[in-house]
Design a protein around this motif. Structure first.
Motif, PDB file in Angstrom:
ATOM      1  N   LYS A 143       0.865  -1.113   0.032  1.00 48.97           N
ATOM      2  CA  LYS A 143       0.030  -0.113   0.200  1.00 48.97           C
ATOM      3  C   LYS A 143       0.791   1.243  -0.061  1.00 48.97           C
ATOM      4  O   LYS A 143       1.929   1.216   0.505  1.00 48.97           O
ATOM      5  CB  LYS A 143      -0.849   0.011   1.318  1.00 48.97           C
ATOM      6  CG  LYS A 143      -1.978  -1.119   1.304  1.00 48.97           C
ATOM      7  CD  LYS A 143      -2.970  -0.606   2.265  1.00 48.97           C
ATOM      8  CE  LYS A 143      -3.902  -1.975   2.474  1.00 48.97           C
ATOM      9  NZ  LYS A 143      -3.576  -2.602   4.012  1.00 48.97           N
ATOM     10  N   SER A 145       0.409   5.668  -0.043  1.00 46.28           N
ATOM     11  CA  SER A 145      -0.454   6.857   0.243  1.00 46.28           C
ATOM     12  C   SER A 145      -0.086   8.148  -0.898  1.00 46.28           C
ATOM     13  O   SER A 145       1.177   8.091  -0.892  1.00 46.28           O
ATOM     14  CB  SER A 145      -0.476   7.139   1.684  1.00 46.28           C
ATOM     15  OG  SER A 145       0.794   7.754   2.068  1.00 46.28           O
ATOM     16  N   THR A 146      -0.968   8.697  -0.896  1.00 45.23           N
ATOM     17  CA  THR A 146      -0.752  10.150  -1.567  1.00 45.23           C
ATOM     18  C   THR A 146      -2.074  10.883  -1.653  1.00 45.23           C
ATOM     19  O   THR A 146      -2.790  10.619  -0.712  1.00 45.23           O
ATOM     20  CB  THR A 146      -0.319   9.869  -3.081  1.00 45.23           C
ATOM     21  OG1 THR A 146       0.113  11.091  -3.604  1.00 45.23           O
ATOM     22  CG2 THR A 146      -1.318   9.382  -3.925  1.00 45.23           C
ATOM     23  N   GLU A 153      -1.059  10.087  -8.061  1.00 43.17           N
ATOM     24  CA  GLU A 153      -1.614   8.851  -7.930  1.00 43.17           C
ATOM     25  C   GLU A 153      -1.766   8.143  -9.052  1.00 43.17           C
ATOM     26  O   GLU A 153      -1.276   6.850  -8.963  1.00 43.17           O
ATOM     27  CB  GLU A 153      -3.231   9.419  -7.971  1.00 43.17           C
ATOM     28  CG  GLU A 153      -3.745   9.554  -6.683  1.00 43.17           C
ATOM     29  CD  GLU A 153      -5.343  10.418  -7.174  1.00 43.17           C
ATOM     30  OE1 GLU A 153      -5.456  11.131  -7.792  1.00 43.17           O
ATOM     31  OE2 GLU A 153      -5.999  10.026  -6.128  1.00 43.17           O
ATOM     32  N   LEU A 166      -3.485   4.459  -1.728  1.00 48.04           N
ATOM     33  CA  LEU A 166      -4.510   5.161  -0.778  1.00 48.04           C
ATOM     34  C   LEU A 166      -4.687   6.488  -1.060  1.00 48.04           C
ATOM     35  O   LEU A 166      -3.575   7.316  -0.845  1.00 48.04           O
ATOM     36  CB  LEU A 166      -4.250   4.777   0.503  1.00 48.04           C
ATOM     37  CG  LEU A 166      -5.010   3.554   1.048  1.00 48.04           C
ATOM     38  CD1 LEU A 166      -4.722   1.990   0.148  1.00 48.04           C
ATOM     39  CD2 LEU A 166      -4.605   3.153   2.611  1.00 48.04           C
ATOM     40  N   SER A 167      -5.359   6.882  -1.509  1.00 49.63           N
ATOM     41  CA  SER A 167      -5.539   8.658  -1.695  1.00 49.63           C
ATOM     42  C   SER A 167      -6.287   9.320  -0.690  1.00 49.63           C
ATOM     43  O   SER A 167      -7.555   9.050  -0.272  1.00 49.63           O
ATOM     44  CB  SER A 167      -6.266   8.955  -3.113  1.00 49.63           C
ATOM     45  OG  SER A 167      -5.431   8.573  -4.259  1.00 49.63           O
ATOM     46  N   PHE A 168      -5.651  10.451  -0.070  1.00 47.61           N
ATOM     47  CA  PHE A 168      -6.166  11.160   1.111  1.00 47.61           C
ATOM     48  C   PHE A 168      -6.530  12.616   0.582  1.00 47.61           C
ATOM     49  O   PHE A 168      -5.980  12.828  -0.559  1.00 47.61           O
ATOM     50  CB  PHE A 168      -5.193  10.999   2.061  1.00 47.61           C
ATOM     51  CG  PHE A 168      -4.809   9.785   2.774  1.00 47.61           C
ATOM     52  CD1 PHE A 168      -5.900   9.482   3.841  1.00 47.61           C
ATOM     53  CD2 PHE A 168      -4.187   8.984   2.306  1.00 47.61           C
ATOM     54  CE1 PHE A 168      -5.595   8.128   4.564  1.00 47.61           C
ATOM     55  CE2 PHE A 168      -4.053   7.567   3.034  1.00 47.61           C
ATOM     56  CZ  PHE A 168      -4.688   7.270   3.946  1.00 47.61           C
ATOM     57  N   ALA A 174      -1.747  11.777   4.292  1.00 51.29           N
ATOM     58  CA  ALA A 174      -1.136  10.626   3.550  1.00 51.29           C
ATOM     59  C   ALA A 174       0.152  10.337   4.427  1.00 51.29           C
ATOM     60  O   ALA A 174       0.642   9.083   4.586  1.00 51.29           O
ATOM     61  CB  ALA A 174      -0.688  11.125   2.192  1.00 51.29           C
ATOM     62  N   ALA A 177      -0.864   8.075   7.458  1.00 49.73           N
ATOM     63  CA  ALA A 177      -1.050   6.930   7.385  1.00 49.73           C
ATOM     64  C   ALA A 177       0.233   6.027   7.054  1.00 49.73           C
ATOM     65  O   ALA A 177       0.289   4.969   7.804  1.00 49.73           O
ATOM     66  CB  ALA A 177      -1.749   6.613   5.998  1.00 49.73           C
ATOM     67  N   VAL A 183       0.175   2.258   5.491  1.00 45.98           N
ATOM     68  CA  VAL A 183       0.822   2.054   4.192  1.00 45.98           C
ATOM     69  C   VAL A 183       2.271   1.806   4.402  1.00 45.98           C
ATOM     70  O   VAL A 183       3.057   2.197   5.376  1.00 45.98           O
ATOM     71  CB  VAL A 183       0.724   3.266   3.212  1.00 45.98           C
ATOM     72  CG1 VAL A 183      -0.809   3.250   3.118  1.00 45.98           C
ATOM     73  CG2 VAL A 183       1.128   4.602   3.991  1.00 45.98           C
ATOM     74  N   MET A 186       4.747   6.516   1.244  1.00 44.70           N
ATOM     75  CA  MET A 186       4.098   7.767   0.835  1.00 44.70           C
ATOM     76  C   MET A 186       4.682   8.140  -0.473  1.00 44.70           C
ATOM     77  O   MET A 186       6.043   8.046  -0.591  1.00 44.70           O
ATOM     78  CB  MET A 186       4.156   8.556   1.923  1.00 44.70           C
ATOM     79  CG  MET A 186       3.621  10.163   1.334  1.00 44.70           C
ATOM     80  SD  MET A 186       3.722  11.269   2.679  1.00 44.70           S
ATOM     81  CE  MET A 186       3.185  12.682   1.656  1.00 44.70           C
TER      82      MET A 186
END
Ligand code: GLU
Length: 272
Positions: A143, A145-146, A153, A166-168, A174, A177, A183, A186
């Protein structure tokens, strides 16, 4: 005679209507008449745009915008934007322009226009030291994050189709996370990653890995078909570079005595 008067009146109405419409659509004149340039900036992306200890919205991009507003002879009002709100806010007219870590991309150019490049970056990864993730190749079945609405992304998915993105709403979430172990990495532009890492109580536990796997030239977002404003912004940016002001602003935020030290290795495109 009556007909002629009616025709003249109609022509007058049309001419007036047209000039009013033109005046209303000329953003540069509108900004000057208003006396304030309303610009969108990031508010949680140090050192590009963030809220400092005095609750002021400061950073590299606010400083560049201040230079442009001074050249226009107007005040500057800043409004916070995120990666996903910056283009809609510009197209809806809630800001006159944006300077918000935005890569100028042909796809984005369909809905807005861009200034010349004012910053160069590239996408990278931030991981916990010793995590075993050394590059984007290691993100298969992992995983990452971004932020929503970013080029990050899509780029990471292209570079490693097997990763789970996983988009925040924004980069601090991010990073959280990553800190919470939700995740394994990042991802976004390297300088933004350095900015998030440096805000942490223990920055040394995080490291950037994997080099650059995309080019991210930043352009200021200008509303579509506002060439007077775009020309003004481009000329102001070039002037900022030529007079050495750009270097001063750059060194204030990215110079050797800052937490974000990045040598200035690219040159702005300067039109003769
Ligand atoms: N520069 C990239 C972009 O425009 C990533 C940083 C951001 O989300 O602002 O999408």
């Amino acid at each position: 005679m009556k007909r002629l008067t009616a025709l003249m009146a109609l022509t007058l109405v049309l001419v007036l209507g047209l000039s009013v419409a033109q005046a209303a659509t000329n953003k540069l004149d509108e900004i000057k008449q208003r006396g304030t340039l309303v610009a969108g900036v990031k508010d949680a992306t140090p050192p590009f745009g963030y809220v400092d200890e005095n609750k002021q919205l400061v950073g590299f991009e606010p400083d560049l915008l201040k230079y442009i507003a001074d050249k226009m002879g107007v005040k500057l009002e800043l409004k916070p934007v995120t990666s996903s709100t910056r283009i809609p806010m510009l197209t809806q007219g809630s800001v006159d322009m944006v300077a918000a870590t935005m890569t100028h991309q042909l796809q984005r150019d369909d809905v807005i226009d861009f200034s010349i490049t004012y910053f160069m970056d590239g996408q990278s990864l931030l991981v916990k030291k010793g995590s075993g993730v050394k590059s984007v190749a290691d993100l298969a079945d992992k995983k990452v994050s971004t932020s929503k609405g970013s080029t990050s992304e899509k780029n990471v998915k292209e570079a490693q189709p097997k990763c789970n993105v996983l988009s925040f709403d924004d980069y601090p979430q991010a990073f959280l996370a990553l800190k919470q172990g939700k995740v394994e990495a990042m991802t976004t532009d390297a300088t933004i990653l350095i900015g998030q890492k440096s805000k942490d109580d223990n920055p040394d536990q995080w490291e950037l890995v994997g080099g650059f796997f995309s080019d991210e030239p930043y352009g200021m977002g200008i509303p579509e078909d506002q060439s007077k404003l775009r020309d003004f912004v481009n000329a102001a940016l070039m002037d900022c570079w030529r007079t050495g002001t750009y270097k001063k602003i750059y060194d204030k935020w990215f110079g050797a005595d800052t937490k974000f030290h990045i040598p200035l290795v690219w040159k702005m495109e300067l039109w003769p």
